[in-house]
Write an enzyme that holds these catalytic residues in place. Structure first.
Site, PDB file in Angstrom:
ATOM      1  N   TYR A 142       0.857  -1.190   0.000  1.00 51.72           N
ATOM      2  CA  TYR A 142       0.000   0.000   0.000  1.00 51.72           C
ATOM      3  C   TYR A 142       0.890   1.235   0.000  1.00 51.72           C
ATOM      4  O   TYR A 142       1.556   1.534   0.997  1.00 51.72           O
ATOM      5  CB  TYR A 142      -0.898  -0.049   1.229  1.00 51.72           C
ATOM      6  CG  TYR A 142      -2.013   0.967   1.284  1.00 51.72           C
ATOM      7  CD1 TYR A 142      -2.281   1.846   0.241  1.00 51.72           C
ATOM      8  CD2 TYR A 142      -2.821   1.040   2.413  1.00 51.72           C
ATOM      9  CE1 TYR A 142      -3.312   2.760   0.310  1.00 51.72           C
ATOM     10  CE2 TYR A 142      -3.860   1.950   2.499  1.00 51.72           C
ATOM     11  CZ  TYR A 142      -4.094   2.809   1.455  1.00 51.72           C
ATOM     12  OH  TYR A 142      -5.118   3.718   1.528  1.00 51.72           O
ATOM     13  N   LYS A 170      -1.552  -1.451  -3.966  1.00 53.78           N
ATOM     14  CA  LYS A 170      -2.640  -0.481  -3.903  1.00 53.78           C
ATOM     15  C   LYS A 170      -2.002   0.896  -4.058  1.00 53.78           C
ATOM     16  O   LYS A 170      -1.213   1.329  -3.215  1.00 53.78           O
ATOM     17  CB  LYS A 170      -3.416  -0.569  -2.589  1.00 53.78           C
ATOM     18  CG  LYS A 170      -4.582   0.425  -2.535  1.00 53.78           C
ATOM     19  CD  LYS A 170      -5.326   0.380  -1.203  1.00 53.78           C
ATOM     20  CE  LYS A 170      -6.426   1.450  -1.182  1.00 53.78           C
ATOM     21  NZ  LYS A 170      -7.113   1.516   0.135  1.00 53.78           N
TER      22      LYS A 170
END
Length: 306
Positions: A142, A170
Site C-alpha cells: 500500500y 494499492k
C-alpha cells in the site's frame, strides 16, 4: 487497452475498501458488517478489503480486527477474496497482525508502508520483506505517501516484485508515470486506491480498484470496468463522468471517506478523533447520490447498515 484476459488480478477486479459498522454505542457490529459485505458481493464486488483506513483501522483493536474478519468470512464464504489490512510503524506488530489475519481466514494482506518514522527506502524494503516472510499469504503493498509520509519508490517496488508473495500494489501515489513504468516492467497487479484514478489506471493496465465509493455505488463501478473490458471506452468514460460528483464529495471534500460513506449508509458512528458529517455535508452527499441514480438507474439507494 489491456485485454481482460491478460490482466493479472489476484484479488479480483473490483474490491471495496469496506467500512466497519459500529453500534450506536460505538462497539463493533459484526452482524451489520456481515450484511454489508454480503450486499456488496451481490452488487458486483469480487473482493473485499477489511481493516483499512476506510475501515477505521487506526482506532480498532487487534481483537476487533480479527472478529470483523471472521464475521465477514462467515457472511460471504469463499465467494470472494478477503484482503486484511495490516501495517504500521512497528514491524513486530505488523507481523503479529499478519499472522492473526491468516488465522482468521484472510486470503491476502494489504500492508501499508511504515508511517510516521519515515525510514529510508532500504528499511522500507526490509519491512515489506519481513512481513512477506511471516505468513503464507500474498501481499498487496500500500503506497499512500500523503498519509504515511514516505513513498514506496518505483525502484523499491521493482526489487520487491521478485518476492514470491509480493503480488500487488494499492496505488495512492498520484504518479501515473511511475505506476505505468512498474506495471510494464513487472507482474505486479496494480489496484487504484484513489477513486478519481480508477479509470485512468485501468486504462494503462491496472488490475482494478480498491474503492471507498464502492461502499455505496458498487454496481456503477462494476459497470465502468465491464464497459472498458468490452472495448466500449466511451461508455466507461461516460460512467466515470457520472460518478465524479459523488466521488469528489466522498473523497476530496475535506472529509475522510470513512465519514462520507457512513453518512450515506447510516452505518453507525465513527470513532474519534473522526467526527460525523454535518447535516449540510450529508444532504449534499445524498443529492449527489440521487443524481447518480437518476442518470444510471443501476441500483437502489444504499441500504442502511443498522
Amino acid at each position: 487497452m489491456t485485454a481482460p484476459e491478460t490482466r493479472t488480478a489476484p484479488f479480483g477486479r473490483m474490491l471495496c475498501a469496506m467500512i466497519t459498522p459500529f453500534t450506536s454505542s460505538g462497539a463493533l457490529d459484526p452482524d451489520a458488517a456481515g450484511r454489508h459485505a454480503a450486499a456488496l458481493v451481490a452488487d458486483g464486488c469480487d473482493g473485499l478489503v477489511l481493516n483499512g483506513t476506510t475501515g477505521e483501522s487506526p482506532t480498532t483493536t487487534d481483537a476487533e480486527k480479527a472478529a470483523l474478519l471472521r464475521a465477514v468470512r462467515a457472511a460471504v464464504g469463499d465467494r470472494v477474496p478477503i484482503v486484511a489490512g495490516v501495517g504500521g510503524p512497528d514491524t513486530r506488530h505488523t507481523i503479529d497482525l499478519a499472522r492473526q489475519a491468516e488465522r482468521a481466514g484472510a486470503d491476502g494482506l494489504l500492508v501499508v508502508a511504515p508511517y510516521y518514522s519515515r525510514p529510508p527506502q532500504a528499511a522500507v524494503e526490509t519491512y515489506f520483506r519481513r512481513v512477506a516472510d511471516a505468513t503464507g499469504l500474498p501481499l498487496m503493498l500500500y503506497d499512500i505517501p500523503d498519509r504515511t509520509g514516505i513513498r514506496v519508490e518505483p525502484e523499491t517496488l521493482l526489487r520487491l516484485a521478485g518476492h514470491p508473495r509480493v503480488v500487488a500494489v494499492k496505488d495512492c501515489a498520484y504518479d501515473l508515470l511511475g505506476s505505468t513504468k512498474v506495471i510494464g516492467a513487472t507482474s505486479l497487479a496494480y489496484y487504484s486506491g484513489c477513486d478519481e484514478l480508477n479509470l485512468p489506471l485501468y486504462a494503462v493496465g491496472a488490475a482494478g480498484c480498491v474503492s471507498t465509493v464502492a461502499n455505496v455505488a458498487p454496481r456503477q463501478l462494476r459497470a465502468l470496468l465491464d464497459a472498458f473490458d468490452a472495448g466500449n471506452t466511451a461508455e466507461a468514460a461516460r460512467i466515470n463522468r457520472l460518478l465524479t460528483p459523488l466521488t469528489e464529495l466522498m473523497t476530496a471534500s475535506g472529509l475522510p471517506g470513512t465519514v462520507t460513506a457512513k453518512a450515506l449508509l447510516g452505518a453507525g458512528p465513527v470513532r474519534e478523533p473522526l467526527q460525523p458529517a454535518g447535516r449540510g455535508a450529508t444532504d449534499g452527499l445524498r443529492r449527489a447520490y440521487e443524481e447518480l441514480l437518476t442518470t444510471t438507474g443501476r441500483c437502489p439507494s444504499p441500504a442502511p447498515v443498522p
